[in-house]
Motif scaffolding. Structure first.
Motif, PDB file in Angstrom:
ATOM      1  N   GLY A  78       0.830  -1.200   0.000  1.00 24.72           N
ATOM      2  CA  GLY A  78       0.000   0.000   0.000  1.00 24.72           C
ATOM      3  C   GLY A  78       0.864   1.250   0.000  1.00 24.72           C
ATOM      4  N   ARG A  79       0.340   2.338   0.547  1.00 19.87           N
ATOM      5  CA  ARG A  79       1.094   3.595   0.541  1.00 19.87           C
ATOM      6  C   ARG A  79       2.386   3.481   1.354  1.00 19.87           C
ATOM      7  NH1 ARG A  79      -3.513   7.562   2.571  1.00 19.87           N
ATOM      8  NH2 ARG A  79      -3.867   5.711   3.852  1.00 19.87           N
ATOM      9  N   VAL A  80       2.292   2.853   2.525  1.00 17.71           N
ATOM     10  CA  VAL A  80       3.487   2.696   3.358  1.00 17.71           C
ATOM     11  C   VAL A  80       4.481   1.755   2.686  1.00 17.71           C
ATOM     12  CG1 VAL A  80       4.348   1.920   5.600  1.00 17.71           C
ATOM     13  CG2 VAL A  80       2.193   3.181   5.468  1.00 17.71           C
ATOM     14  N   GLY A  81       3.996   0.635   2.178  1.00 17.98           N
ATOM     15  CA  GLY A  81       4.870  -0.321   1.518  1.00 17.98           C
ATOM     16  C   GLY A  81       5.554   0.247   0.287  1.00 17.98           C
ATOM     17  N   GLN A  82       4.853   1.071  -0.470  1.00 21.83           N
ATOM     18  CA  GLN A  82       5.441   1.667  -1.667  1.00 21.83           C
ATOM     19  C   GLN A  82       6.563   2.633  -1.311  1.00 21.83           C
ATOM     20  OE1 GLN A  82       2.309   3.336  -4.135  1.00 21.83           O
ATOM     21  NE2 GLN A  82       1.081   1.476  -3.935  1.00 21.83           N
ATOM     22  N   GLU A  83       6.371   3.411  -0.242  1.00 14.55           N
ATOM     23  CA  GLU A  83       7.430   4.330   0.167  1.00 14.55           C
ATOM     24  C   GLU A  83       8.653   3.578   0.684  1.00 14.55           C
ATOM     25  OE1 GLU A  83       7.906   7.743   0.107  1.00 14.55           O
ATOM     26  OE2 GLU A  83       6.274   7.549  -1.331  1.00 14.55           O
ATOM     27  N   ILE A  84       8.421   2.539   1.466  1.00  9.85           N
ATOM     28  CA  ILE A  84       9.541   1.752   1.982  1.00  9.85           C
ATOM     29  C   ILE A  84      10.297   1.100   0.828  1.00  9.85           C
ATOM     30  CG2 ILE A  84      10.145  -0.293   3.336  1.00  9.85           C
ATOM     31  CD1 ILE A  84       7.855   0.415   5.222  1.00  9.85           C
ATOM     32  N   ALA A  85       9.555   0.520  -0.118  1.00  8.30           N
ATOM     33  CA  ALA A  85      10.196  -0.133  -1.259  1.00  8.30           C
ATOM     34  C   ALA A  85      10.991   0.872  -2.092  1.00  8.30           C
ATOM     35  CB  ALA A  85       9.133  -0.817  -2.120  1.00  8.30           C
ATOM     36  N   ARG A  86      10.471   2.074  -2.239  1.00  6.95           N
ATOM     37  CA  ARG A  86      11.183   3.085  -3.025  1.00  6.95           C
ATOM     38  C   ARG A  86      12.520   3.431  -2.383  1.00  6.95           C
ATOM     39  NH1 ARG A  86      11.564   8.591  -3.015  1.00  6.95           N
ATOM     40  NH2 ARG A  86      10.099   8.777  -1.288  1.00  6.95           N
ATOM     41  N   HIS A  87      12.517   3.621  -1.063  1.00  3.55           N
ATOM     42  CA  HIS A  87      13.774   3.957  -0.379  1.00  3.55           C
ATOM     43  C   HIS A  87      14.750   2.777  -0.399  1.00  3.55           C
ATOM     44  CE1 HIS A  87      12.756   7.947   1.126  1.00  3.55           C
ATOM     45  NE2 HIS A  87      11.557   7.494   1.441  1.00  3.55           N
ATOM     46  N   LEU A  88      14.238   1.580  -0.206  1.00  5.31           N
ATOM     47  CA  LEU A  88      15.120   0.416  -0.242  1.00  5.31           C
ATOM     48  C   LEU A  88      15.730   0.237  -1.629  1.00  5.31           C
ATOM     49  CD1 LEU A  88      13.070  -2.212   1.809  1.00  5.31           C
ATOM     50  CD2 LEU A  88      15.082  -0.942   2.555  1.00  5.31           C
ATOM     51  N   HIS A  89      14.937   0.505  -2.651  1.00  2.77           N
ATOM     52  CA  HIS A  89      15.432   0.387  -4.022  1.00  2.77           C
ATOM     53  C   HIS A  89      16.510   1.433  -4.305  1.00  2.77           C
ATOM     54  CE1 HIS A  89      15.340  -0.739  -8.229  1.00  2.77           C
ATOM     55  NE2 HIS A  89      15.154   0.519  -8.570  1.00  2.77           N
ATOM     56  N   GLU A  90      16.292   2.650  -3.812  1.00  2.00           N
ATOM     57  CA  GLU A  90      17.290   3.707  -4.011  1.00  2.00           C
ATOM     58  C   GLU A  90      18.600   3.379  -3.294  1.00  2.00           C
ATOM     59  OE1 GLU A  90      15.415   7.237  -2.651  1.00  2.00           O
ATOM     60  OE2 GLU A  90      14.163   7.491  -4.450  1.00  2.00           O
ATOM     61  N   GLU A  91      18.501   2.703  -2.152  1.00  2.00           N
ATOM     62  CA  GLU A  91      19.701   2.332  -1.392  1.00  2.00           C
ATOM     63  C   GLU A  91      20.266   0.981  -1.832  1.00  2.00           C
ATOM     64  OE1 GLU A  91      18.520   2.465   2.649  1.00  2.00           O
ATOM     65  OE2 GLU A  91      18.066   4.616   2.636  1.00  2.00           O
ATOM     66  N   GLN A  92      19.685   0.418  -2.905  1.00  2.40           N
ATOM     67  CA  GLN A  92      20.163  -0.832  -3.504  1.00  2.40           C
ATOM     68  C   GLN A  92      20.103  -2.006  -2.538  1.00  2.40           C
ATOM     69  OE1 GLN A  92      24.026   0.009  -5.178  1.00  2.40           O
ATOM     70  NE2 GLN A  92      23.173   1.155  -6.896  1.00  2.40           N
ATOM     71  N   ASN A  93      19.082  -2.006  -1.691  1.00  2.00           N
ATOM     72  CA  ASN A  93      18.836  -3.155  -0.826  1.00  2.00           C
ATOM     73  C   ASN A  93      17.992  -4.178  -1.582  1.00  2.00           C
ATOM     74  OD1 ASN A  93      20.081  -2.296   1.673  1.00  2.00           O
ATOM     75  ND2 ASN A  93      18.483  -0.766   1.816  1.00  2.00           N
ATOM     76  N   ARG A  94      18.198  -5.424  -1.278  1.00  4.25           N
ATOM     77  CA  ARG A  94      17.428  -6.479  -1.925  1.00  4.25           C
ATOM     78  C   ARG A  94      16.173  -6.774  -1.117  1.00  4.25           C
ATOM     79  NH1 ARG A  94      22.250 -10.752  -3.615  1.00  4.25           N
ATOM     80  NH2 ARG A  94      23.050  -9.544  -5.394  1.00  4.25           N
ATOM     81  N   PHE A  95      15.049  -6.900  -1.803  1.00  2.90           N
ATOM     82  CA  PHE A  95      13.787  -7.154  -1.115  1.00  2.90           C
ATOM     83  C   PHE A  95      12.801  -7.792  -2.088  1.00  2.90           C
ATOM     84  CE2 PHE A  95      13.506  -2.942  -2.957  1.00  2.90           C
ATOM     85  CZ  PHE A  95      12.234  -2.901  -3.505  1.00  2.90           C
ATOM     86  N   VAL A  96      11.743  -8.352  -1.523  1.00  4.62           N
ATOM     87  CA  VAL A  96      10.659  -8.925  -2.313  1.00  4.62           C
ATOM     88  C   VAL A  96       9.344  -8.459  -1.713  1.00  4.62           C
ATOM     89  CG1 VAL A  96      10.629 -11.053  -0.927  1.00  4.62           C
ATOM     90  CG2 VAL A  96       9.658 -11.050  -3.233  1.00  4.62           C
ATOM     91  N   VAL A  97       8.372  -8.174  -2.572  1.00  4.16           N
ATOM     92  CA  VAL A  97       7.053  -7.700  -2.159  1.00  4.16           C
ATOM     93  C   VAL A  97       6.063  -8.857  -2.260  1.00  4.16           C
ATOM     94  CG1 VAL A  97       5.149  -6.136  -2.704  1.00  4.16           C
ATOM     95  CG2 VAL A  97       7.518  -5.335  -2.876  1.00  4.16           C
ATOM     96  N   ILE A  98       5.232  -9.022  -1.231  1.00  5.36           N
ATOM     97  CA  ILE A  98       4.160 -10.025  -1.248  1.00  5.36           C
ATOM     98  C   ILE A  98       2.839  -9.307  -1.006  1.00  5.36           C
ATOM     99  CG2 ILE A  98       3.270 -12.158  -0.246  1.00  5.36           C
ATOM    100  CD1 ILE A  98       6.041 -12.848   0.693  1.00  5.36           C
TER     101      ILE A  98
END
Length: 367
Positions: free
Chosen positions: A129-149
């Motif tokens: 959602g809105r919170v998850g999208q913001e977290i994913a955006r920052h993690l992506h910018e910092e080149q952290n690896r993650f997966v969304v479910i």
């Protein structure tokens, strides 16, 4: 991915659209036009019904054949058989397309799981959602690896469109989390859906599967915070309460609002960083009012401390074995091991940290 999803939905509904719309519109037009042009030319089309029958046979691509019905009853039977066969064909076509789409979803998930097998120390985000999208955006910018479910096909398609690994499934399911690598390479899981009940279930499942996993859960209501901690969460975030506290505590403080606004608007020079009060640090035994953070254009968001001497202060929130003291008063005395959480421009925080370290090193030099 979004275009593929919409195309897939159109294919699944195509037989029904073809029958309902194409037969209705094209049939009416062709029947009327055929009757108007052919009824006087001895072509066997003498009535509107003849034109309608000819249209059904043509649209169904059945052809006229060697034997054709000559009576109205025979033609009605022919029309019924044609429409029934088209309906059966459309039904089986929709089943095949649905099975194909499910198989494609399974193949895409298998590719995601295969990619996660090569990852170490990655993050699982449950909820986009809105919170998850913001977290994913920052993690992506910092080149952290993650997966969304997420269970929503639209949100999963959006995540894939942004280049994230994503799985369309229920994150509270044991098999989904196991396939996602919760016991293999995941170091943190974020339970941040918009439903507190779902977050509790995901937290319980995650803690059951991996005892040493760090779990951060979202609570939308204050009375669910303890439930999430009891379910096994290491930290619980309350985004709405945090926003309200920031507005209430920092009203009338333009420096604080500038820093917070800069972070929310992703200004590169506005950051939130921590400064440790180390042993023999010049910050030790000083109160907050002596730091002159205002003149440095810095704002103290809070202090993290495990020292029991601070328990008398208000606005404290437990974080594991420590407490976070939000916006402490000027009389708050810093102790060894305390952590300052500062808001401000990056160069200002770096300069403050360098000054503290230089003073500490200078104080340790022998006379």
């Amino acid at each position: 991915m979004v275009l593929f999803y919409h195309a897939e939905q159109c294919l699944m509904n195509y037989p029904r659209i073809w029958l309902n719309e194409l037969m209705r519109l094209a049939g009416e037009i062709k029947s009327t036009a055929c009757y108007m042009f052919e009824y006087r030319n001895n072509a066997g089309i003498n009535t509107l019904f003849d034109a309608f029958y000819w249209t059904i046979v043509t649209l169904a691509t059945v052809g006229f054949g060697d034997i054709t019905p000559q009576t109205a009853g025979g033609r009605w039977v022919t029309i019924f058989l044609i429409l029934a066969s088209l309906g059966v064909l459309s039904f089986f076509t929709s089943i095949l397309i649905a099975a194909f789409s499910e198989k494609m979803l399974s193949i895409r998930e298998s590719r995601t799981y295969a990619a996660l097998e090569h990852f170490d120390n990655f993050i699982i985000i449950c909820g986009f959602g809105r919170v998850g999208q913001e977290i994913a955006r920052h993690l992506h910018e910092e080149q952290n690896r993650f997966v969304v479910i997420d269970k929503s096909p639209e949100k999963v398609a959006l995540a894939k469109l942004r280049g994230y690994l994503a799985i369309e499934n229920d994150a509270s399911n044991n098999a989904v989390l196991l396939n996602a690598g919760i016991c293999r390479g995941a170091s943190v899981i974020l339970c941040i859906t918009g439903d507190d009940v779902v977050n509790v279930y995901i937290t319980l499942t995650s803690r059951h599967l991996n005892k040493g996993l760090r779990i951060i859960s979202r609570a939308n209501r204050h009375d669910n915070v303890n439930k999430l901690y009891q379910a096994g969460a290491n930290q619980v975030i309350r985004p709405f309460e945090i926003a309200g506290m920031l507005a209430a505590e920092f009203v009338g403080q333009p420096v604080a609002f500038e820093a917070i606004s800069g972070i929310l608007q992703s200004q590169s020079d506005i950051v939130m960083e921590s400064v440790l009060v180390s042993e023999k640090s010049p910050l030790e035994d000083q109160n907050i009012g002596q730091l002159d953070l205002g003149q440095r254009k810095l704002t103290l968001l809070g202090v993290i401390s495990a020292n029991p001497i601070h328990l008398k202060h208000k606005n404290k929130y437990q974080v594991n074995q420590q407490h976070f003291y939000f916006n402490p008063a000027e009389q708050f005395i810093l102790r060894h091991g305390d952590i300052l959480v500062l808001l401000g421009r990056k160069f200002g925080i770096d300069h403050f940290r360098d000054q503290v370290e230089r003073r500490r090193l200078f104080a340790r030099k022998p006379a």
